[in-house]
Scaffold this motif. Structure first.
Motif, PDB file in Angstrom:
ATOM      1  N   SER A  39       0.860  -1.411  -0.079  1.00  0.00           N
ATOM      2  CA  SER A  39      -0.067   0.087   0.092  1.00  0.00           C
ATOM      3  C   SER A  39       1.289   1.364  -0.212  1.00  0.00           C
ATOM      4  O   SER A  39       0.937   2.021  -0.549  1.00  0.00           O
ATOM      5  N   LEU A  40       1.755   0.981   0.688  1.00  0.00           N
ATOM      6  CA  LEU A  40       2.529   2.110   1.111  1.00  0.00           C
ATOM      7  C   LEU A  40       3.485   2.711  -0.810  1.00  0.00           C
ATOM      8  O   LEU A  40       3.808   3.598  -1.164  1.00  0.00           O
ATOM      9  N   PHE A  41       3.450   1.524  -1.090  1.00  0.00           N
ATOM     10  CA  PHE A  41       4.473   1.370  -2.436  1.00  0.00           C
ATOM     11  C   PHE A  41       3.658   2.444  -3.436  1.00  0.00           C
ATOM     12  O   PHE A  41       4.095   2.911  -4.229  1.00  0.00           O
ATOM     13  N   MET A  42       2.385   2.247  -3.439  1.00  0.00           N
ATOM     14  CA  MET A  42       1.580   2.028  -4.720  1.00  0.00           C
ATOM     15  C   MET A  42       0.733   3.612  -3.733  1.00  0.00           C
ATOM     16  O   MET A  42       0.511   4.235  -5.108  1.00  0.00           O
ATOM     17  N   GLU A  43       0.942   4.021  -2.812  1.00  0.00           N
ATOM     18  CA  GLU A  43       0.631   5.590  -2.661  1.00  0.00           C
ATOM     19  C   GLU A  43       2.071   6.192  -3.694  1.00  0.00           C
ATOM     20  O   GLU A  43       1.302   7.177  -3.696  1.00  0.00           O
ATOM     21  N   GLN A  44       2.940   6.239  -4.014  1.00  0.00           N
ATOM     22  CA  GLN A  44       4.698   6.873  -4.554  1.00  0.00           C
ATOM     23  C   GLN A  44       3.574   6.084  -6.324  1.00  0.00           C
ATOM     24  O   GLN A  44       4.605   7.732  -6.926  1.00  0.00           O
ATOM     25  N   LEU A  45       2.942   5.628  -6.152  1.00  0.00           N
ATOM     26  CA  LEU A  45       2.895   5.839  -7.930  1.00  0.00           C
ATOM     27  C   LEU A  45       1.597   6.213  -8.625  1.00  0.00           C
ATOM     28  O   LEU A  45       1.547   6.207  -9.924  1.00  0.00           O
ATOM     29  N   GLY A  46       1.146   7.224  -7.770  1.00  0.00           N
ATOM     30  CA  GLY A  46       0.250   8.295  -8.234  1.00  0.00           C
ATOM     31  C   GLY A  46      -0.205   8.772  -7.521  1.00  0.00           C
ATOM     32  O   GLY A  46      -0.472   8.499  -6.253  1.00  0.00           O
ATOM     33  N   ASN A  47      -1.385  10.244  -7.659  1.00  0.00           N
ATOM     34  CA  ASN A  47      -2.332  10.918  -6.706  1.00  0.00           C
ATOM     35  C   ASN A  47      -3.591  10.196  -6.313  1.00  0.00           C
ATOM     36  O   ASN A  47      -4.788  10.109  -6.480  1.00  0.00           O
ATOM     37  N   TYR A  48      -3.425   9.603  -5.411  1.00  0.00           N
ATOM     38  CA  TYR A  48      -4.554   8.702  -5.076  1.00  0.00           C
ATOM     39  C   TYR A  48      -5.187   8.705  -3.182  1.00  0.00           C
ATOM     40  O   TYR A  48      -4.001   8.937  -2.366  1.00  0.00           O
ATOM     41  N   SER A  49      -6.436   9.079  -3.469  1.00  0.00           N
ATOM     42  CA  SER A  49      -7.493   9.523  -2.381  1.00  0.00           C
ATOM     43  C   SER A  49      -6.627   7.998  -1.181  1.00  0.00           C
ATOM     44  O   SER A  49      -7.349   7.053  -1.121  1.00  0.00           O
ATOM     45  N   LYS A  50      -7.343   8.337  -0.099  1.00  0.00           N
ATOM     46  CA  LYS A  50      -7.281   7.806   0.894  1.00  0.00           C
ATOM     47  C   LYS A  50      -8.240   6.771   0.933  1.00  0.00           C
ATOM     48  O   LYS A  50      -8.216   5.498   0.768  1.00  0.00           O
ATOM     49  N   PHE A  51      -9.338   6.698   0.283  1.00  0.00           N
ATOM     50  CA  PHE A  51     -10.537   5.428  -0.131  1.00  0.00           C
ATOM     51  C   PHE A  51      -9.484   4.602  -1.203  1.00  0.00           C
ATOM     52  O   PHE A  51     -10.018   3.437  -1.282  1.00  0.00           O
ATOM     53  N   GLN A  52      -8.918   5.342  -2.602  1.00  0.00           N
ATOM     54  CA  GLN A  52      -8.792   5.197  -3.323  1.00  0.00           C
ATOM     55  C   GLN A  52      -8.024   3.792  -3.353  1.00  0.00           C
ATOM     56  O   GLN A  52      -7.362   2.636  -3.632  1.00  0.00           O
ATOM     57  N   ILE A  53      -6.644   4.459  -1.639  1.00  0.00           N
ATOM     58  CA  ILE A  53      -5.558   3.548  -2.220  1.00  0.00           C
ATOM     59  C   ILE A  53      -6.415   2.313  -0.998  1.00  0.00           C
ATOM     60  O   ILE A  53      -5.074   1.159  -1.115  1.00  0.00           O
ATOM     61  N   ASN A  54      -6.656   2.337   0.089  1.00  0.00           N
ATOM     62  CA  ASN A  54      -7.568   1.098   0.489  1.00  0.00           C
ATOM     63  C   ASN A  54      -7.736   0.393  -0.175  1.00  0.00           C
ATOM     64  O   ASN A  54      -7.690  -1.199  -0.106  1.00  0.00           O
ATOM     65  N   LEU A  55      -8.676   0.490  -1.211  1.00  0.00           N
ATOM     66  CA  LEU A  55      -9.264  -0.132  -2.055  1.00  0.00           C
ATOM     67  C   LEU A  55      -8.618  -0.829  -2.709  1.00  0.00           C
ATOM     68  O   LEU A  55      -8.410  -2.030  -3.173  1.00  0.00           O
ATOM     69  N   TYR A  56      -7.488  -0.192  -3.821  1.00  0.00           N
ATOM     70  CA  TYR A  56      -5.907  -0.515  -4.843  1.00  0.00           C
ATOM     71  C   TYR A  56      -5.490  -1.435  -3.458  1.00  0.00           C
ATOM     72  O   TYR A  56      -4.898  -2.961  -4.033  1.00  0.00           O
ATOM     73  N   SER A  57      -4.880  -1.402  -2.352  1.00  0.00           N
ATOM     74  CA  SER A  57      -4.532  -2.132  -1.367  1.00  0.00           C
ATOM     75  C   SER A  57      -5.465  -3.795  -1.443  1.00  0.00           C
ATOM     76  O   SER A  57      -4.742  -4.948  -1.387  1.00  0.00           O
TER      77      SER A  57
END
Length: 406
Positions: A39-57
């Protein structure tokens, strides 16, 4: 001396066991070295909201298991015809490539797609466990199943610490590259160092799965173990995708989030590793079913204080205790399957069990991600404890109906 200690083991058993144990250790190591930080890795790959990063994780975790749930019965059928060693080699070889390539990702969607591809060919630990189940005398099944779980959990213990240190020092891509190389070594070790006493069975001579199910001495017991595997796995996976984000929320101004998250992620593995051998011997002495019931009860109770913690170190402590209880869950279910399934159906039965485990991973990871995205992280622990309580009730209810016997 325990009366199971004198049981004679097949020639070459120890070398095979050590090699497969090491393979499971490295598989657990690689998984836990990368996934707690994805999830921390994906945070660096785009400008994602909290909901998006939780969902993508959640999706990154879930996609592998969706693929496993779909494909496992096919691999299980092939394992019963060609052997489990080939399945271990298939899993290790493909995982070495997919994990390495994930380290090259440029977007969260790419990671999710690679996780799905990895899931189509993964399953090293489950196939190694099935191989050892077929090679081990029943009198030692409890101990062996516990030790095979210890391998993965020992890897889960070391992996987050190593992954956290590597991620903090070199970035989140490096652990994926290292894991890819290690899985290739597992492929080579499995190829050259393991021995399976297996005679290939022509497809025409294999019993249909429907007939095998009909001939099982206690089909309802097998189904209960499938459900138990699913629920126990969902209870684990509801926490794993969000543990690093939860730790970050508990220490928002810290510069060592990855390292502390690694420690928190590792503590259940430490508890399981310390308890697995004793619990394994206990299963061989008093019965896996009794151990399973007590393990479910303790695990359910432990989720209550986890809804009230105020810092990362309290979370680590309660997760350590949960790891001890976990040593009595999946190994007990696998031991019950081993003792109630004919050897010629190990591959298929264990593949169905893997499918239920994969379904549990999907349900758990999505449940944890959605609840934490909509409500708070504490609600994830409350929901997980409730799910385990349901599992405990199922087991106790079936005990009263004499479906589960000691």
């Amino acid at each position: 001396m325990n009366n199971t200690d004198s049981v004679k083991l097949p020639t070459g058993w120890h070398k095979t066991f050590i090699t497969l144990w090491a393979g499971c250790f490295i598989t657990g190591l690689g998984y836990s070295m990368t996934m707690p930080f994805i999830s921390l890795f994906m945070e660096q790959l785009g400008n994602y909201s909290k909901f998006q990063i939780n969902l993508y994780s959640g999706l990154a975790f879930a996609m592998t298991f969706i693929a496993q749930a779909i494909i496992s019965p096919y691999w299980g059928n092939l394992a019963d015809r060609k052997g489990r060693k080939l399945m271990c080699m298939r899993a290790a070889g493909v995982m070495s490539l997919t994990i390495f390539i994930t380290g090259l990702a440029q977007s969260a969607i790419f990671i999710i797609c690679m996780r799905f591809l990895q899931g189509l060919f993964s399953g090293y630990i489950n196939n190694a466990t099935a191989l050892m189940a077929g090679e081990t005398p029943h009198q030692r099944s409890g101990w062996v199943m516990s030790q095979m779980m210890t391998a993965g959990t020992a890897g889960n213990l070391v992996g987050p610490l190593l992954g956290g240190a590597l991620s903090s020092a070199f970035g989140y891509r490096i652990p994926f590259f290292i894991t890819g190389g290690l899985m290739f070594m597992v492929f080579l070790g499995t190829l050259f160092l393991t021995k399976e006493d297996f005679t290939p069975i022509p497809a025409k001579k294999m019993k249909p799965m429907k007939r095998i199910m009909q001939e099982l001495p206690d089909l309802r017991l097998i189904i209960i173990m499938f459900i138990t595997t699913m629920i126990v796995q969902s209870s684990t996976m509801s926490i794993d995708p969000i543990v690093s984000l939860y730790v970050k929320s508990l220490m928002p101004h810290s510069h060592s989030v990855a390292l502390v998250a690694g420690i928190v992620a590792a503590t259940p593995g430490l508890g399981t590793m310390l308890a697995a051998s004793k619990i394994g011997h206990l299963m061989d002495n008093v019965g896996a079913k009794k151990v399973l019931r007590w393990g479910l009860l303790v695990a359910t109770i432990l989720f209550i204080p986890m809804t009230l913690i105020a810092n990362a170190w309290s979370l680590a402590f309660w997760r350590f205790l949960l790891g001890i209880a976990s040593a009595a869950l999946l190994p007990a279910a696998q031991t019950i399957l081993t003792l109630n399934v004919p050897p010629e159906a190990f591959g298929r039965i264990f593949s169905y069990n893997q499918s239920f485990q994969a379904i549990g991973s999907v349900l758990g990871s999505l449940l944890g991600s959605l609840i934490s995205g909509i409500f708070t992280y504490q609600w994830v622990f409350a929901a997980t404890g409730a799910i385990l309580l349901v599992n405990l009730i199922i087991v106790l209810f079936d005990r009263r109906k004499n479906i589960i016997k000691d």
